[in-house]
Design a protein around this motif. Structure first.
Motif, PDB file in Angstrom:
ATOM      1  N   GLU A 150      65.016   9.176  32.791  1.00  0.00           N
ATOM      2  CA  GLU A 150      63.976   9.935  33.482  1.00  0.00           C
ATOM      3  C   GLU A 150      62.857  10.352  32.535  1.00  0.00           C
ATOM      4  O   GLU A 150      61.684  10.329  32.898  1.00  0.00           O
ATOM      5  N   SER A 151      63.209  10.715  31.302  1.00  0.00           N
ATOM      6  CA  SER A 151      62.158  11.090  30.347  1.00  0.00           C
ATOM      7  C   SER A 151      61.336   9.869  29.945  1.00  0.00           C
ATOM      8  O   SER A 151      60.127   9.966  29.775  1.00  0.00           O
ATOM      9  N   GLN A 152      61.983   8.713  29.810  1.00  0.00           N
ATOM     10  CA  GLN A 152      61.249   7.481  29.496  1.00  0.00           C
ATOM     11  C   GLN A 152      60.281   7.127  30.619  1.00  0.00           C
ATOM     12  O   GLN A 152      59.196   6.635  30.381  1.00  0.00           O
TER      13      GLN A 152
ATOM     14  N   GLY B 100      58.967   9.272  32.537  1.00  0.00           N
ATOM     15  CA  GLY B 100      58.011  10.362  32.703  1.00  0.00           C
ATOM     16  C   GLY B 100      58.128  11.012  34.068  1.00  0.00           C
ATOM     17  O   GLY B 100      57.151  11.502  34.610  1.00  0.00           O
TER      18      GLY B 100
ATOM     19  N   HIS C 126      67.689  10.604  29.669  1.00  0.00           N
ATOM     20  CA  HIS C 126      66.841   9.776  28.805  1.00  0.00           C
ATOM     21  C   HIS C 126      65.996   8.811  29.651  1.00  0.00           C
ATOM     22  O   HIS C 126      64.801   8.635  29.403  1.00  0.00           O
TER      23      HIS C 126
ATOM     24  N   SER D 126      60.333  13.623  36.694  1.00  0.00           N
ATOM     25  CA  SER D 126      61.387  14.597  36.959  1.00  0.00           C
ATOM     26  C   SER D 126      62.242  14.042  38.095  1.00  0.00           C
ATOM     27  O   SER D 126      61.848  13.100  38.784  1.00  0.00           O
TER      28      SER D 126
END
Length: 127
Positions: A86-88, A90, A84, A92
């Motif tokens: 890492e996705s926040q 943006g 979560h 990888s």
């Protein structure tokens, strides 16, 4: 080190950040996000989200000193929280590792930045 960790601050903030290094007094972190909580108006449940810990996006690429006396606990983040985070951000895992390596190189190339980073002044970030 370069681990994603959950940090519970003495002021009550919950922070997730990439911990670069640690010394006797501080943790050196980058890309800090803090948890925010709000109530869902329809279901009355609590919703958790993450926002930048610092006020401007330009500072997110900085390295911050968090003094240990300001921390209640610090733990390695569970895998779901890492994903979560890492996705926040943006990013990888490969992209994040590259950005962290770039920060280290930036510090090592500049004696002034290295001195600032390792000093215990009131400055808590390097941009």
């Amino acid at each position: 080190m370069s681990d994603i960790c959950y940090i519970k601050m003495c002021n009550g903030e919950d922070v997730v950040s990439t911990v670069l290094e640690e010394d006797d007094e501080c943790y050196y972190v980058t890309y800090p996000l803090k948890f925010v909580y709000t109530k869902n108006s329809t279901s009355e449940s609590i919703i958790m989200g993450m926002i930048p810990w610092v006020p401007t996006e330009e500072l997110m690429n900085s390295i911050f000193q968090i003094y240990k006396f300001n921390i209640i606990t610090i733990l390695p983040s569970p895998e779901k929280l890492k994903v979560h985070y890492e996705s926040q951000m943006g990013l990888s895992k490969e992209n994040m590792a590259t950005k962290i390596r770039d920060l280290y190189e930036k510090i090592n190339e500049s004696p002034e930045l290295f001195k600032l980073w390792t000093s215990n002044t009131s400055n808590n970030w390097i941009n």
